[in-house]
Design a protein around this motif. Structure first.
Motif, PDB file in Angstrom:
ATOM      1  N   ALA A  78      -4.805   5.194  14.941  1.00  0.00           N
ATOM      2  CA  ALA A  78      -3.430   5.046  15.013  1.00  0.00           C
ATOM      3  C   ALA A  78      -2.760   3.685  14.928  1.00  0.00           C
ATOM      4  CB  ALA A  78      -3.109   5.699  16.256  1.00  0.00           C
ATOM      5  N   ASP A  79      -3.590   2.627  15.152  1.00  0.00           N
ATOM      6  CA  ASP A  79      -2.778   1.453  14.996  1.00  0.00           C
ATOM      7  C   ASP A  79      -2.573   0.954  13.552  1.00  0.00           C
ATOM      8  OD1 ASP A  79      -2.838   0.869  17.900  1.00  0.00           O
ATOM      9  OD2 ASP A  79      -5.001   0.381  17.974  1.00  0.00           O
ATOM     10  N   LEU A  80      -3.265   1.602  12.570  1.00  0.00           N
ATOM     11  CA  LEU A  80      -3.055   1.103  11.335  1.00  0.00           C
ATOM     12  C   LEU A  80      -1.534   1.595  10.671  1.00  0.00           C
ATOM     13  CD1 LEU A  80      -6.533   2.047   9.692  1.00  0.00           C
ATOM     14  CD2 LEU A  80      -5.619  -0.220  10.525  1.00  0.00           C
ATOM     15  N   LYS A  81      -1.105   2.444  11.268  1.00  0.00           N
ATOM     16  CA  LYS A  81       0.421   3.247  10.982  1.00  0.00           C
ATOM     17  C   LYS A  81       1.477   2.703  12.038  1.00  0.00           C
ATOM     18  CE  LYS A  81      -1.472   5.055   7.580  1.00  0.00           C
ATOM     19  NZ  LYS A  81      -1.335   4.826   6.289  1.00  0.00           N
ATOM     20  N   SER A  82       0.902   2.411  13.152  1.00  0.00           N
ATOM     21  CA  SER A  82       2.080   2.111  14.357  1.00  0.00           C
ATOM     22  C   SER A  82       1.614   1.184  15.296  1.00  0.00           C
ATOM     23  CB  SER A  82       2.484   3.493  14.772  1.00  0.00           C
ATOM     24  OG  SER A  82       3.540   3.305  16.128  1.00  0.00           O
ATOM     25  N   ASP A 103      -7.663  -8.919   6.337  1.00  0.00           N
ATOM     26  CA  ASP A 103      -8.832  -7.862   6.191  1.00  0.00           C
ATOM     27  C   ASP A 103      -8.117  -6.588   5.680  1.00  0.00           C
ATOM     28  OD1 ASP A 103     -10.415  -9.851   6.937  1.00  0.00           O
ATOM     29  OD2 ASP A 103     -10.893  -9.055   8.942  1.00  0.00           O
ATOM     30  N   ILE A 104      -8.942  -5.916   4.569  1.00  0.00           N
ATOM     31  CA  ILE A 104      -8.622  -4.502   4.460  1.00  0.00           C
ATOM     32  C   ILE A 104      -9.346  -3.404   5.303  1.00  0.00           C
ATOM     33  CG2 ILE A 104      -8.568  -2.850   2.528  1.00  0.00           C
ATOM     34  CD1 ILE A 104      -8.637  -5.231   0.749  1.00  0.00           C
ATOM     35  N   LEU A 105      -8.437  -2.641   5.859  1.00  0.00           N
ATOM     36  CA  LEU A 105      -9.045  -1.877   6.849  1.00  0.00           C
ATOM     37  C   LEU A 105      -8.558  -0.300   6.475  1.00  0.00           C
ATOM     38  CD1 LEU A 105      -7.894  -3.204  10.307  1.00  0.00           C
ATOM     39  CD2 LEU A 105      -9.944  -3.852   8.935  1.00  0.00           C
ATOM     40  N   VAL A 106      -9.555   0.842   6.693  1.00  0.00           N
ATOM     41  CA  VAL A 106      -9.193   2.227   6.229  1.00  0.00           C
ATOM     42  C   VAL A 106      -9.422   3.156   7.621  1.00  0.00           C
ATOM     43  CG1 VAL A 106     -10.174   3.938   4.796  1.00  0.00           C
ATOM     44  CG2 VAL A 106     -10.143   1.637   4.022  1.00  0.00           C
ATOM     45  N   GLY A 107      -8.569   3.842   7.751  1.00  0.00           N
ATOM     46  CA  GLY A 107      -8.702   4.911   8.885  1.00  0.00           C
ATOM     47  C   GLY A 107      -9.582   5.967   8.310  1.00  0.00           C
ATOM     48  N   MET A 108     -10.478   6.245   9.244  1.00  0.00           N
ATOM     49  CA  MET A 108     -11.735   7.264   8.668  1.00  0.00           C
ATOM     50  C   MET A 108     -11.346   8.815   9.010  1.00  0.00           C
ATOM     51  SD  MET A 108     -14.834   4.723   9.207  1.00  0.00           S
ATOM     52  CE  MET A 108     -16.071   5.766   8.558  1.00  0.00           C
ATOM     53  N   GLY A 110      -8.140  11.652   8.896  1.00  0.00           N
ATOM     54  CA  GLY A 110      -6.911  12.132   8.540  1.00  0.00           C
ATOM     55  C   GLY A 110      -6.533  11.676   7.113  1.00  0.00           C
ATOM     56  N   ASP A 111      -5.652  10.430   7.340  1.00  0.00           N
ATOM     57  CA  ASP A 111      -5.257   9.744   5.885  1.00  0.00           C
ATOM     58  C   ASP A 111      -6.182   8.450   5.985  1.00  0.00           C
ATOM     59  OD1 ASP A 111      -3.878   8.226   4.241  1.00  0.00           O
ATOM     60  OD2 ASP A 111      -2.250   7.850   5.523  1.00  0.00           O
ATOM     61  N   PHE A 112      -6.768   8.531   4.601  1.00  0.00           N
ATOM     62  CA  PHE A 112      -7.598   7.344   4.236  1.00  0.00           C
ATOM     63  C   PHE A 112      -7.221   6.176   3.660  1.00  0.00           C
ATOM     64  CE2 PHE A 112     -10.928  11.145   3.808  1.00  0.00           C
ATOM     65  CZ  PHE A 112     -11.039  11.344   4.726  1.00  0.00           C
ATOM     66  N   SER A 113      -5.955   6.247   3.675  1.00  0.00           N
ATOM     67  CA  SER A 113      -5.182   5.263   2.699  1.00  0.00           C
ATOM     68  C   SER A 113      -5.547   3.870   3.336  1.00  0.00           C
ATOM     69  CB  SER A 113      -3.666   5.242   2.916  1.00  0.00           C
ATOM     70  OG  SER A 113      -3.289   6.454   2.296  1.00  0.00           O
ATOM     71  N   PRO A 114      -5.922   2.881   2.591  1.00  0.00           N
ATOM     72  CA  PRO A 114      -6.255   1.292   3.373  1.00  0.00           C
ATOM     73  C   PRO A 114      -4.982   0.630   3.394  1.00  0.00           C
ATOM     74  CG  PRO A 114      -6.313   1.459   0.914  1.00  0.00           C
ATOM     75  CD  PRO A 114      -6.118   2.927   1.057  1.00  0.00           C
ATOM     76  N   SER A 115      -4.991  -0.330   4.365  1.00  0.00           N
ATOM     77  CA  SER A 115      -3.746  -1.203   4.575  1.00  0.00           C
ATOM     78  C   SER A 115      -4.320  -2.493   4.991  1.00  0.00           C
ATOM     79  CB  SER A 115      -3.254  -0.738   5.863  1.00  0.00           C
ATOM     80  OG  SER A 115      -4.148  -0.420   7.210  1.00  0.00           O
TER      81      SER A 115
END
Length: 224
Positions: A78-82, A103-108, A110-115
């Motif tokens: 959840a921290d990758l979006k908010s 660093d490039i992080l990916v939520g594994m 729901g949404d797989f978009s990297p941030s």
């Protein structure tokens, strides 16, 4: 009858030959390419695991979790979006799970978009992955390229309540990759556009705040 059958056989063989030629895959060349790479040939299809490493986070013990800022911030999906609710971890950890800005992080889930992480030193929690470039690969290029690949993986994942991503799926996915110098050129072009978008977004936010402030001053705040 025997003679009559021969032309049919030849026609069938001719058709097979034509079909095999048409079935050959076309070279993977982008429709838009920088002039210096137009003669560089097709992009090579590789497994993503050949150009990147996908590290998964660690299942840190919840008994060390807190919200008072003790220890390092924990990066959850959840921290990758908010950043509405930050969790910190005060227990022991290995250095390999430290995350830094850039660093490039990916939520594994729901949404797989990297941030791109930009909130300071933190820890990589479970169900969050980190993409690192191997030698001969541009990390910035991989950020843009992998975002497209992950979106396709997300679309192809079976429809469930929550979609899940594994590091094996990422590393085994085949994807077209250009030579290193072309990677750098593409990365520079797209990241420059991102910088312009960021500046314009900041201007837009400033104008919105200005309008909000003006409306508060131009209209009475209380009704008699």
């Amino acid at each position: 009858p025997c003679c009559a059958s021969r032309p049919k056989v030849r026609k069938f063989q001719d058709w097979k030959c034509m079909r095999s030629k048409s079935d050959k895959k076309k070279p993977l060349v982008p429709s838009l390419r920088f002039p210096e790479f137009r003669e560089a040939g097709a992009w090579e299809v590789k497994k993503l695991g050949a150009v990147l490493t996908f590290q998964t986070g660690f299942p840190f013990s919840s008994k060390y979790f807190n919200e008072i800022g003790d220890g390092l911030r924990l990066i959850r999906n959840a921290d990758l979006k908010s950043s509405d609710r930050m969790i910190f971890y005060s227990g022991p950890y290995e250095q390999t799970f430290i995350v830094n800005n850039g660093d490039i992080l990916v939520g594994m889930d729901g949404d797989f978009s990297p941030s791109i992480w930009g909130h300071g030193k933190a820890l990589l929690n479970q169900r969050v992955g980190r993409v690192s470039a191997k030698d001969g690969s541009s990390l910035t290029f991989l950020h843009f390229s992998v975002s497209v690949a992950l979106k396709l993986i997300e679309q192809r994942t079976a429809q469930t309540t929550v979609k899940h991503l594994s590091h094996t799926t990422v590393e085994k996915t085949k994807w077209p990759i250009p030579i290193f110098h072309e990677q750098q050129k593409i990365a520079h072009c797209l990241s420059s556009l991102d910088e312009v978008i960021g500046l314009e977004s900041h201007k837009l936010d400033t104008l919105k705040n200005l309008k909000k402030g003006l409306m508060q001053q131009l209209f009475p705040q209380e009704v008699a």
